[in-house]
Design an enzyme around this catalytic site. Structure first.
Site, PDB file in Angstrom:
ATOM      1  N   ARG A   1       0.797  -1.222   0.000  1.00 17.88           N
ATOM      2  CA  ARG A   1       0.000   0.000   0.000  1.00 17.88           C
ATOM      3  C   ARG A   1       0.829   1.272   0.000  1.00 17.88           C
ATOM      4  NH1 ARG A   1      -2.869  -3.856   1.477  1.00 17.88           N
ATOM      5  NH2 ARG A   1      -0.907  -4.399   2.441  1.00 17.88           N
ATOM      6  N   THR A   2       1.821   1.327   0.876  1.00 18.50           N
ATOM      7  CA  THR A   2       2.509   2.602   1.024  1.00 18.50           C
ATOM      8  C   THR A   2       3.242   2.962  -0.266  1.00 18.50           C
ATOM      9  OG1 THR A   2       2.711   2.144   3.366  1.00 18.50           O
ATOM     10  CG2 THR A   2       4.069   3.908   2.509  1.00 18.50           C
TER      11      THR A   2
ATOM     12  N   LYS B   1      26.064  -2.776  -1.916  1.00 19.11           N
ATOM     13  CA  LYS B   1      27.533  -2.610  -1.919  1.00 19.11           C
ATOM     14  C   LYS B   1      27.998  -1.914  -0.646  1.00 19.11           C
ATOM     15  CE  LYS B   1      27.490  -1.909  -6.925  1.00 19.11           C
ATOM     16  NZ  LYS B   1      27.667  -0.857  -7.950  1.00 19.11           N
TER      17      LYS B   1
ATOM     18  N   ARG C   1      11.360   3.954   3.275  1.00 19.82           N
ATOM     19  CA  ARG C   1      10.996   2.987   4.318  1.00 19.82           C
ATOM     20  C   ARG C   1      12.254   2.215   4.660  1.00 19.82           C
ATOM     21  NH1 ARG C   1       5.924  -1.041   4.351  1.00 19.82           N
ATOM     22  NH2 ARG C   1       5.005   0.916   5.019  1.00 19.82           N
TER      23      ARG C   1
ATOM     24  N   HIS D   1       5.213   5.935  11.533  1.00 23.64           N
ATOM     25  CA  HIS D   1       4.727   5.783  10.155  1.00 23.64           C
ATOM     26  C   HIS D   1       3.755   6.946   9.885  1.00 23.64           C
ATOM     27  CE1 HIS D   1       3.464   4.153   6.441  1.00 23.64           C
ATOM     28  NE2 HIS D   1       3.235   2.895   6.780  1.00 23.64           N
TER      29      HIS D   1
HETATM   30  C1  NCD Z   1       1.869  -1.069   8.049  1.00 25.30           C
HETATM   31  C2  NCD Z   1       3.374  -0.891   8.217  1.00 25.30           C
HETATM   32  O1  NCD Z   1       4.129  -1.077   7.261  1.00 25.30           O
HETATM   33  O2  NCD Z   1       3.748  -0.517   9.317  1.00 25.30           O
HETATM   34  N1  NCD Z   1       1.492  -1.256   6.725  1.00 25.30           N
HETATM   35  C3  NCD Z   1       1.216  -0.156   5.943  1.00 25.30           C
HETATM   36  O3  NCD Z   1       2.059   0.653   5.687  1.00 25.30           O
HETATM   37  N2  NCD Z   1      -0.042  -0.006   5.526  1.00 25.30           N
HETATM   38  C4  NCD Z   1       1.284  -2.073   8.956  1.00 25.30           C
HETATM   39  C5  NCD Z   1       1.866  -3.459   8.984  1.00 25.30           C
HETATM   40  O4  NCD Z   1       2.775  -3.792   8.236  1.00 25.30           O
HETATM   41  O5  NCD Z   1       1.356  -4.236   9.784  1.00 25.30           O
END
Ligand code: NCD
Length: 307
Positions: free
Chosen positions: A54-55, A83, A104, A132
């Site tokens: 999703r993100t 590397k 991320r 997040h």
């Molecule tokens: C979440 C995350 O990555 O923290 N997912 C997301 O970004 N929608 C929740 C999860 O992974 O449980």
């Protein structure tokens, strides 16, 4: 002015700035076509050192729907990270090509480090078990749209409250709106970390309770925020197996909840919401994923300062 800012922590923006993003998201939702070219010629870099659906997709879809373009990696082994390149060098290099970056990373604080070396805006798309903030913008926009407000709410957070970064960010964000109460539902091993209780909840006089059983409190919450047990952050697989199915939201439990309650989940879900709940009008988690794209469209536009 949000132009040029980084978003690393949910508190980086004031509540007024967040409202500014939501107002733009509302406009985008009501007339997406008008925004189809506001990012023409702009480039978003997605630097994903950890898995995501999703993100990453919602950021990419957001940029493409604004007319911009996207570069990036979703598999660090396919870039110079393998590397041994540092986060600082990677972001400085990517900054030579892109206008805005989303990162991320499994290490807490890595996007913060990147932002310190970056002239373009850096957005934290999840750092380890820490924060997040764009999931939080998604969650808040969903709540605001469903309930018409972000205050005077009782929010139940259920599942892995220890490692779940979305919950940490959401608690921080909700603590700034008046008269919100939190019901923290988790096994004793997966409680909200002490630093959040002390520095956020107690410091801001937020009313909260900690309980282990969802059934005992489901009728008392306006929002039920379900989360996945974060397998990748466990040291020991046996502990994960023991805790993973502790909460399963099913029809029976939904029958005990108010008709006005809504269920959120950042997704991905494993077993914590039974599929039979998906058709319930109170199940908001897929709508929530859609709000995630709109709010990221608004965020990108604001940080780039495009009109
Ligand atoms: C979440 C995350 O990555 O923290 N997912 C997301 O970004 N929608 C929740 C999860 O992974 O449980």
């Amino acid at each position: 002015m949000l132009k040029g800012k980084h978003l690393i922590d949910p508190m980086d923006f004031t509540t007024d700035e967040i409202e500014e993003i939501f107002k733009l998201a509302d406009q985008i939702i009501s007339c997406q076509r008008e925004f189809a070219h506001i990012c023409d010629g702009k480039l978003l870099a997605t630097l994903f050192y950890e898995p995501s659906t999703r993100t990453r997709f919602s950021f990419e879809a957001a940029m493409l729907r604004l007319g911009g373009q996207v570069i990036g990696f979703s598999e660090p082994n396919s870039s110079s990270v393998s590397k041994g390149e540092s986060v600082a060098d990677t972001i400085k290099t990517v900054g030579c090509y892109a206008d805005i970056a989303v990162m991320r990373h499994p290490k807490e604080g890595a996007p913060k480090v990147a932002s310190m070396y970056s002239e373009m805006p850096v957005i934290n798309a999840g750092d380890g078990g820490h924060q997040h903030p764009t999931q939080t913008l998604t969650d808040l926009l969903t709540i605001r749209s469903a309930k018409g407000r972000l205050n005077d709410l009782t929010i139940g957070c259920c599942g892995d409250l220890k490692f779940g970064r979305t919950v940490h960010s959401l608690i921080k964000a909700l603590s700034r709106y008046e008269n919100n109460k939190l019901v923290l539902i988790s096994p004793s091993e997966l409680k909200v970390p002490d630093y959040i209780k002390k520095e956020i909840l107690e410091k801001n006089n937020i009313e909260f309770i900690e309980v282990e059983k969802l059934e005992d409190v489901i009728d008392k919450v306006d929002i039920l925020y379900m989360t996945r047990v974060q397998r990748e952050r466990f040291f020991n697989e046996d502990d994960y197996i023991r805790l993973r199915d502790r909460y399963i939201l099913d029809k029976e439990k939904m029958n005990k909840a108010s008709e006005e309650m809504i269920v959120l989940h950042p997704l991905p879900r494993v077993n914590e919401i039974s599929c039979e709940v998906d058709d319930d009008p109170r199940a908001y988690y897929f709508k929530q994923a859609k709000y995630g794209m709109y709010v990221r469209m608004a965020l990108i536009a604001k940080l780039l300062g495009v009109k």
